[in-house]
Design an enzyme around this catalytic site. Structure first.
Site, short mmCIF file in Angstrom:
data_model
loop_
_atom_site.label_atom_id
_atom_site.label_comp_id
_atom_site.label_asym_id
_atom_site.label_seq_id
_atom_site.Cartn_x
_atom_site.Cartn_y
_atom_site.Cartn_z
N ASP A 139 35.76 54.00 45.19
CA ASP A 139 37.17 53.60 45.10
C ASP A 139 37.99 54.57 45.94
O ASP A 139 37.47 55.58 46.42
CB ASP A 139 37.66 53.58 43.63
CG ASP A 139 38.79 52.56 43.44
OD1 ASP A 139 38.66 51.65 42.61
OD2 ASP A 139 39.81 52.66 44.18
N LEU A 159 37.19 51.15 40.29
CA LEU A 159 38.08 51.60 39.20
C LEU A 159 39.11 50.54 38.83
O LEU A 159 40.01 50.78 38.04
CB LEU A 159 38.80 52.90 39.61
CG LEU A 159 37.86 54.12 39.71
CD1 LEU A 159 38.59 55.30 40.35
CD2 LEU A 159 37.33 54.51 38.32
N GLY A 160 38.94 49.36 39.38
CA GLY A 160 39.86 48.26 39.07
C GLY A 160 39.49 47.59 37.75
O GLY A 160 38.58 48.04 37.04
N LYS A 201 42.70 34.35 49.48
CA LYS A 201 41.51 33.88 48.75
C LYS A 201 40.86 32.69 49.49
O LYS A 201 39.65 32.60 49.60
CB LYS A 201 41.86 33.52 47.31
CG LYS A 201 42.14 34.73 46.44
CD LYS A 201 40.99 35.74 46.45
CE LYS A 201 41.23 36.92 45.54
NZ LYS A 201 40.14 37.93 45.64
N GLY A 217 36.27 49.09 44.98
CA GLY A 217 37.26 48.82 43.93
C GLY A 217 36.69 49.06 42.55
O GLY A 217 37.04 48.37 41.59
N TYR A 231 48.43 35.86 48.19
CA TYR A 231 47.15 36.05 47.49
C TYR A 231 46.26 34.83 47.65
O TYR A 231 45.08 34.94 47.94
CB TYR A 231 47.46 36.32 46.02
CG TYR A 231 46.28 36.58 45.13
CD1 TYR A 231 45.90 35.67 44.15
CD2 TYR A 231 45.55 37.76 45.23
CE1 TYR A 231 44.83 35.92 43.30
CE2 TYR A 231 44.48 38.02 44.37
CZ TYR A 231 44.14 37.10 43.41
OH TYR A 231 43.08 37.36 42.56
C1 VAH Z 1 46.14 37.60 39.15
N1 VAH Z 1 44.50 38.32 37.51
O1 VAH Z 1 46.86 37.31 38.21
C2 VAH Z 1 44.64 37.80 38.89
C3 VAH Z 1 43.88 36.50 38.99
C4 VAH Z 1 43.82 34.07 38.41
C5 VAH Z 1 44.60 35.33 38.34
O2 VAH Z 1 43.53 36.20 40.29
O3 VAH Z 1 46.56 37.74 40.29
#
Ligand code: VAH
Length: 315
Positions: free
Chosen positions: A34, A10-11, A145, A8, A141
């Site tokens: 990437d 280029l992120g 995590k 990643g 997400y």
């Molecule tokens: C997002 N920038 O907004 C990321 C980050 C805490 C936010 O994980 O998904």
């Protein structure tokens, strides 16, 4: 940590981390990868390889070809994109992470991947969220995590992989604009302030979220990876933060530099729901005590630097 493969690259984080690591460890010791190539210095000014993190064999081949001793796995979909494409997010965020952990196990590599304040949910204490607390996120997400944090702990306990990570807050930067995040409003506002003198925030007034300027985030990664492992009680997913603010406060900070700046609101219900599920502020004591984490930019210092840099970048 001497020779590092980065996914990643280029992120938002990778675009700056690669350049910092090349400076600190030498261009020939940083292998940026990437899924696409661009004209970024990440591609043109050092070692770059195309890599889809879902391709374990290719990732293993590159780790062996360059004889790396560290892998920094950054490739992932962020919160808003993950909420729009939850199954793609699960497959990419978890599949890519497992591949990177397997390469680290197979080649005995030190390992870094970021978690996020997105790993917390509505039932987590919202103010000064502790390092160790309930984590029942309500976003894909966040699920990714939390699962990632547990997987990194597992690879340390079960296979002895030296896994390390932090829970990043929203990161603000001027090099590569973020894509698909919830905290991106805090980046967009600077671009819009400079270009148009005004911004319409998709996050509502009074919505507090932890944030950090990219230089502090990059230094935190290097400091954690170089820390004495015997001091790391938490190892993965250290809470790190520099500040917590709501849209009115970042607008007020910008007005100190651009007096005529104006902001109004058009709230995005999806990203507002995500933001509402996250903490107002997190406690970074463990990171400070175990590896000396410290942030150097507060809101006004970040605003000054961001607008200076955008003046050069945007003309
Ligand atoms: C997002 N920038 O907004 C990321 C980050 C805490 C936010 O994980 O998904």
């Amino acid at each position: 940590m001497k020779k590092i493969l980065i996914t990643g690259a280029l992120g938002q984080i990778g675009s700056e981390l690669v350049l910092k690591l090349r400076e600190e460890y030498g261009k020939d010791n940083v292998i940026a990868t990437d899924i696409r190539e661009t004209d970024s210095p990440v591609v043109t000014e050092g070692i770059f390889e195309l890599l889809n993190v879902m391709d374990y064999e290719k990732m293993l081949e590159l780790a062996k070809k360059y004889e790396v001793d560290t892998i920094m796995h950054l490739a992932a979909l962020l919160s808003a994109t993950a909420e729009a494409k939850p199954l793609l997010a699960w497959n990419l965020n978890m599949g890519g992470l497992v591949n990177a952990l397997e390469v680290a196990r197979e080649c005995n590599l030190q390992f870094f991947t970021p978690s996020s304040i997105g790993a917390f949910g509505p039932s987590t204490p919202k103010d000064q969220t502790p390092q160790d607390t309930i984590q029942r996120p309500t976003t894909m997400y966040g699920v990714n995590k939390v699962a990632g944090e547990l997987l990194c702990d597992y690879y340390y306990e079960k296979f002895g992989v030296d896994t390390r990570g932090v829970r990043f807050p929203g990161l603000i930067s001027y090099v590569a604009p973020p894509g698909g995040g919830t905290t991106d409003y805090a980046v967009e506002i600077y671009y819009e302030a400079w270009k148009n003198g005004r911004y319409t925030s998709y996050i509502a007034e009074g919505t507090y979220m932890d944030m950090m300027y990219m230089p502090d985030a990059l230094q935190a990664i290097v400091d954690l990876m170089e820390a004495d492992p015997t001091k790391l009680k938490h190892r993965n997913a250290f809470n790190v933060t520099a500040m917590s603010f709501e849209p009115e406060q970042i607008a007020a900070s910008i007005k100190k530099v651009i007096p005529g700046f104006e902001m109004d609101y058009h709230v995005d219900p999806v990203r507002q729901t995500i933001a509402n599920s996250w903490p107002n502020s997190i406690d970074a004591t463990a990171a400070k005590e175990e590896w000396g984490f410290h942030a150097t930019y507060d809101l006004d210092k970040m605003t000054e630097d961001m607008l200076e840099k955008l003046k050069v970048k945007l003309g």
